[in-house]
Scaffold this motif. Structure first.
Motif, PDB file in Angstrom:
ATOM      1  N   SER A  18       7.012  -9.402  -4.701  1.00  0.00           N
ATOM      2  CA  SER A  18       6.038  -9.067  -2.855  1.00  0.00           C
ATOM      3  C   SER A  18       5.267  -9.617  -2.481  1.00  0.00           C
ATOM      4  CB  SER A  18       6.406  -8.180  -3.176  1.00  0.00           C
ATOM      5  OG  SER A  18       5.767  -7.111  -3.717  1.00  0.00           O
ATOM      6  N   GLY A  19       4.307 -10.289  -4.139  1.00  0.00           N
ATOM      7  CA  GLY A  19       2.818 -11.376  -2.985  1.00  0.00           C
ATOM      8  C   GLY A  19       2.104 -10.662  -3.950  1.00  0.00           C
ATOM      9  N   PRO A  20       1.204 -10.633  -3.827  1.00  0.00           N
ATOM     10  CA  PRO A  20       0.567 -11.219  -2.341  1.00  0.00           C
ATOM     11  C   PRO A  20       0.410 -13.090  -2.173  1.00  0.00           C
ATOM     12  CG  PRO A  20      -1.698 -10.980  -4.109  1.00  0.00           C
ATOM     13  CD  PRO A  20      -0.578 -10.438  -4.665  1.00  0.00           C
ATOM     14  N   HIS A  21       0.744 -13.294  -1.469  1.00  0.00           N
ATOM     15  CA  HIS A  21       1.113 -15.090  -1.310  1.00  0.00           C
ATOM     16  C   HIS A  21       0.324 -15.363  -0.158  1.00  0.00           C
ATOM     17  CE1 HIS A  21       5.048 -14.280   0.518  1.00  0.00           C
ATOM     18  NE2 HIS A  21       5.299 -12.524  -0.259  1.00  0.00           N
ATOM     19  N   LYS A  22       0.265 -16.250   0.453  1.00  0.00           N
ATOM     20  CA  LYS A  22      -0.195 -16.977   1.310  1.00  0.00           C
ATOM     21  C   LYS A  22      -1.119 -15.958   2.166  1.00  0.00           C
ATOM     22  CE  LYS A  22       4.382 -19.356   1.917  1.00  0.00           C
ATOM     23  NZ  LYS A  22       4.831 -20.056   2.838  1.00  0.00           N
ATOM     24  N   GLY A  23      -1.916 -15.530   1.501  1.00  0.00           N
ATOM     25  CA  GLY A  23      -2.836 -14.475   2.451  1.00  0.00           C
ATOM     26  C   GLY A  23      -2.431 -13.520   2.887  1.00  0.00           C
ATOM     27  N   VAL A  24      -1.199 -12.794   2.082  1.00  0.00           N
ATOM     28  CA  VAL A  24      -0.355 -11.790   3.282  1.00  0.00           C
ATOM     29  C   VAL A  24      -0.404 -10.972   1.818  1.00  0.00           C
ATOM     30  CG1 VAL A  24       1.839 -10.485   3.824  1.00  0.00           C
ATOM     31  CG2 VAL A  24       1.094 -12.300   4.324  1.00  0.00           C
ATOM     32  N   ARG A  25      -1.262  -9.335   1.706  1.00  0.00           N
ATOM     33  CA  ARG A  25      -1.431  -8.320   1.148  1.00  0.00           C
ATOM     34  C   ARG A  25       0.090  -7.891   0.993  1.00  0.00           C
ATOM     35  NH1 ARG A  25      -6.710  -7.738   2.488  1.00  0.00           N
ATOM     36  NH2 ARG A  25      -6.203  -5.836   3.015  1.00  0.00           N
ATOM     37  N   ARG A  26      -0.091  -6.875   0.189  1.00  0.00           N
ATOM     38  CA  ARG A  26       1.487  -5.565   0.138  1.00  0.00           C
ATOM     39  C   ARG A  26       0.928  -4.526   0.671  1.00  0.00           C
ATOM     40  NH1 ARG A  26       0.132  -7.015  -5.737  1.00  0.00           N
ATOM     41  NH2 ARG A  26       1.572  -8.758  -6.219  1.00  0.00           N
ATOM     42  N   ASP A  27       1.677  -3.979   1.231  1.00  0.00           N
ATOM     43  CA  ASP A  27       1.140  -3.206   2.074  1.00  0.00           C
ATOM     44  C   ASP A  27       1.677  -1.632   1.250  1.00  0.00           C
ATOM     45  OD1 ASP A  27       3.829  -2.011   1.931  1.00  0.00           O
ATOM     46  OD2 ASP A  27       4.697  -3.019   4.272  1.00  0.00           O
ATOM     47  N   VAL A  28       0.914  -0.658   1.831  1.00  0.00           N
ATOM     48  CA  VAL A  28       0.555   0.951   1.248  1.00  0.00           C
ATOM     49  C   VAL A  28       2.451   1.245   0.555  1.00  0.00           C
ATOM     50  CG1 VAL A  28       1.000   2.003   3.637  1.00  0.00           C
ATOM     51  CG2 VAL A  28       0.122   3.152   1.166  1.00  0.00           C
ATOM     52  N   VAL A  29       3.810   1.180   1.436  1.00  0.00           N
ATOM     53  CA  VAL A  29       4.531   1.336   1.248  1.00  0.00           C
ATOM     54  C   VAL A  29       5.027   0.648  -0.487  1.00  0.00           C
ATOM     55  CG1 VAL A  29       7.114   1.327   2.057  1.00  0.00           C
ATOM     56  CG2 VAL A  29       5.002   1.438   3.371  1.00  0.00           C
ATOM     57  N   MET A  30       4.651  -0.297  -0.269  1.00  0.00           N
ATOM     58  CA  MET A  30       5.173  -1.237  -1.510  1.00  0.00           C
ATOM     59  C   MET A  30       4.570  -0.572  -3.118  1.00  0.00           C
ATOM     60  SD  MET A  30       7.312  -3.101  -1.991  1.00  0.00           S
ATOM     61  CE  MET A  30       7.294  -4.461  -3.139  1.00  0.00           C
ATOM     62  N   TRP A  31       2.738  -0.614  -3.092  1.00  0.00           N
ATOM     63  CA  TRP A  31       2.226   0.178  -4.044  1.00  0.00           C
ATOM     64  C   TRP A  31       3.127   1.672  -4.210  1.00  0.00           C
ATOM     65  CZ3 TRP A  31      -1.220  -2.021  -6.844  1.00  0.00           C
ATOM     66  CH2 TRP A  31      -1.622  -3.572  -6.021  1.00  0.00           C
ATOM     67  N   THR A  32       3.194   2.375  -3.208  1.00  0.00           N
ATOM     68  CA  THR A  32       3.193   3.732  -3.079  1.00  0.00           C
ATOM     69  C   THR A  32       4.616   3.815  -4.162  1.00  0.00           C
ATOM     70  OG1 THR A  32       3.007   4.532  -1.197  1.00  0.00           O
ATOM     71  CG2 THR A  32       4.349   6.252  -1.907  1.00  0.00           C
ATOM     72  N   SER A  33       5.922   2.576  -3.450  1.00  0.00           N
ATOM     73  CA  SER A  33       7.264   2.534  -4.614  1.00  0.00           C
ATOM     74  C   SER A  33       6.698   2.298  -5.548  1.00  0.00           C
ATOM     75  CB  SER A  33       8.038   1.899  -4.053  1.00  0.00           C
ATOM     76  OG  SER A  33       8.558   1.652  -2.612  1.00  0.00           O
ATOM     77  N   LEU A  34       6.145   1.495  -6.494  1.00  0.00           N
ATOM     78  CA  LEU A  34       5.671   0.787  -7.699  1.00  0.00           C
ATOM     79  C   LEU A  34       5.315   2.707  -8.640  1.00  0.00           C
ATOM     80  CD1 LEU A  34       6.032  -0.561  -9.647  1.00  0.00           C
ATOM     81  CD2 LEU A  34       3.590  -1.903  -9.370  1.00  0.00           C
ATOM     82  N   LEU A  35       4.346   3.167  -7.534  1.00  0.00           N
ATOM     83  CA  LEU A  35       3.768   4.703  -8.132  1.00  0.00           C
ATOM     84  C   LEU A  35       4.378   5.374  -8.414  1.00  0.00           C
ATOM     85  CD1 LEU A  35       0.497   4.517  -5.712  1.00  0.00           C
ATOM     86  CD2 LEU A  35       0.405   4.091  -8.400  1.00  0.00           C
ATOM     87  N   ASN A  36       4.706   5.600  -7.695  1.00  0.00           N
ATOM     88  CA  ASN A  36       6.553   6.638  -7.333  1.00  0.00           C
ATOM     89  C   ASN A  36       7.451   6.174  -9.109  1.00  0.00           C
ATOM     90  OD1 ASN A  36       5.783   8.938  -5.543  1.00  0.00           O
ATOM     91  ND2 ASN A  36       6.164   7.457  -4.266  1.00  0.00           N
ATOM     92  N   ALA A  37       7.530   5.161  -9.311  1.00  0.00           N
ATOM     93  CA  ALA A  37       8.737   4.511 -10.158  1.00  0.00           C
ATOM     94  C   ALA A  37       7.804   5.158 -11.505  1.00  0.00           C
ATOM     95  CB  ALA A  37       8.637   2.692 -10.027  1.00  0.00           C
ATOM     96  N   TYR A  38       7.261   5.126 -11.727  1.00  0.00           N
ATOM     97  CA  TYR A  38       6.081   4.748 -12.528  1.00  0.00           C
ATOM     98  C   TYR A  38       5.838   6.370 -13.166  1.00  0.00           C
ATOM     99  CZ  TYR A  38       4.789   0.348 -14.167  1.00  0.00           C
ATOM    100  OH  TYR A  38       4.828  -1.500 -14.325  1.00  0.00           O
ATOM    101  N   ASN A  39       5.878   6.977 -12.137  1.00  0.00           N
ATOM    102  CA  ASN A  39       4.795   9.047 -11.974  1.00  0.00           C
ATOM    103  C   ASN A  39       6.641   8.930 -11.757  1.00  0.00           C
ATOM    104  OD1 ASN A  39       3.717  10.077 -11.804  1.00  0.00           O
ATOM    105  ND2 ASN A  39       4.219  11.177  -9.739  1.00  0.00           N
ATOM    106  N   ARG A  40       7.581   9.034 -11.658  1.00  0.00           N
ATOM    107  CA  ARG A  40       8.883   9.621 -12.573  1.00  0.00           C
ATOM    108  C   ARG A  40       9.381   9.147 -13.510  1.00  0.00           C
ATOM    109  NH1 ARG A  40      13.136  10.641  -8.372  1.00  0.00           N
ATOM    110  NH2 ARG A  40      11.797   9.378  -6.882  1.00  0.00           N
ATOM    111  N   ASN A  41       9.077   8.423 -13.946  1.00  0.00           N
ATOM    112  CA  ASN A  41       9.374   7.923 -15.336  1.00  0.00           C
ATOM    113  C   ASN A  41       8.285   8.156 -16.147  1.00  0.00           C
ATOM    114  OD1 ASN A  41      12.311   6.176 -14.795  1.00  0.00           O
ATOM    115  ND2 ASN A  41      10.622   5.507 -13.398  1.00  0.00           N
ATOM    116  N   GLY A  42       7.563   8.960 -16.137  1.00  0.00           N
ATOM    117  CA  GLY A  42       6.720   9.550 -17.308  1.00  0.00           C
ATOM    118  C   GLY A  42       5.349   8.512 -17.372  1.00  0.00           C
ATOM    119  N   MET A  43       5.114   7.669 -17.084  1.00  0.00           N
ATOM    120  CA  MET A  43       4.333   6.871 -16.867  1.00  0.00           C
ATOM    121  C   MET A  43       2.843   6.558 -16.792  1.00  0.00           C
ATOM    122  SD  MET A  43       6.945   4.029 -17.248  1.00  0.00           S
ATOM    123  CE  MET A  43       5.873   1.986 -18.516  1.00  0.00           C
ATOM    124  N   PHE A  44       1.832   7.840 -17.012  1.00  0.00           N
ATOM    125  CA  PHE A  44       0.786   8.560 -15.899  1.00  0.00           C
ATOM    126  C   PHE A  44      -0.016   7.885 -16.244  1.00  0.00           C
ATOM    127  CE2 PHE A  44       3.259  12.043 -18.213  1.00  0.00           C
ATOM    128  CZ  PHE A  44       4.227  12.457 -16.279  1.00  0.00           C
TER     129      PHE A  44
END
Length: 259
Positions: A18-44
């Motif tokens: 999803s990025g970053p590319h062309k100077g566009v940073r990932r938004d907080v929603v994308m980061w939150t989704s990845l954080l939740n994926a790790y947290n949900r699966n015990g990868m603290f």
């Protein structure tokens, strides 16, 4: 979706693409989704690592992000990091913690066996009573039972019942505290109070009983509320097959948890 299915590597791949590319940073929603994926699966540890990567990319975390990382610290027992992040939230990003954030901190301290620290935290932050929900007082009460601290336990139970007078789980947890200390007269008095208020102990079911009922009666959705390892005051509406992964715990149907 990938995170909920346990496919963390695929979730990470989507995030990377999803990025970053062309100077566009990932938004907080994308980061939150990845954080939740790790947290949900015990990868603290990965939750903390991704959070730090997020700060490096200069994406400002919001209240939801901090809720996820505080939860990860609580589940992993990383008390020092959790307290550091709580202060970062308030002082570093000028965000106002909600009842859920305070609940995470108290639950984290209680699970680590630091009842005194949890109680001091509550007394320090508790000038505004709206900061604390039932989950905070429930965690204090549960920790008081483990430590045999009846004084703190009674205060926590009183605070919780002020918020939810019909919460039978609080009554039963207080009863268990009394039982552990041989305070039988107090237990009788507590039961009398419950009877006067028309409260009854919820019927408990083990996971194998739930699955047996599902087999006999056909597909049923169950509202399950209770304490599961790594969660506090959590509630789900699960298909019975999903309950297999939680095996060994006792839940109540349609009410507060009673183990």
């Amino acid at each position: 979706m990938y995170g909920k299915c346990g496919l963390v590597d695929k979730a990470r791949l989507v995030f990377v693409l999803s990025g970053p590319h062309k100077g566009v940073r990932r938004d907080v929603v994308m980061w939150t989704s990845l954080l939740n994926a790790y947290n949900r699966n015990g990868m603290f540890k990965d939750v903390i690592r991704v959070f730090e990567d997020m700060l490096v990319e200069k994406t400002k975390p919001d209240e939801v992000v901090f809720l996820v990382v505080l939860s990860a610290c609580g589940k992993s027992g990383n008390v020092a990091k959790g307290l550091e992040l709580f202060e970062l939230m308030r002082k570093g990003f000028a965000l106002v913690p909600g009842p859920e954030h305070y609940g995470c901190v108290v639950d984290m301290l209680c699970k680590a066996g630091e009842l005194d620290s949890a109680w001091k935290f509550v007394r320090k932050e508790g000038k505004d009573g709206s900061r604390f929900g039932v989950s905070v007082w429930g965690a204090i009460l549960s920790a008081s039972r483990s430590c045999g601290n009846v004084e703190v336990g009674k205060i926590a139970a009183s605070k919780a019942l002020d918020l939810e007078p019909q919460n039978t789980g609080i009554y039963m947890e207080l009863s268990n505290l009394y039982a552990g200390l041989g305070m039988w007269e107090e237990i009788v008095q507590l039961r009398e109070v419950m009877e006067e208020r028309g409260l009854k102990k919820d019927v408990g079911f083990k996971i194998d009983e739930i699955l047996e009922r599902n087999y006999r009666d056909g597909p049923i959705l169950y509202w399950i509320s209770g304490y599961i390892e790594g969660y506090s005051d959590a509630s789900w509406c699960l298909e019975p097959d999903e309950c297999k992964s939680t095996g060994g715990f006792i839940f109540t149907m349609g009410g507060a948890a009673v183990s």
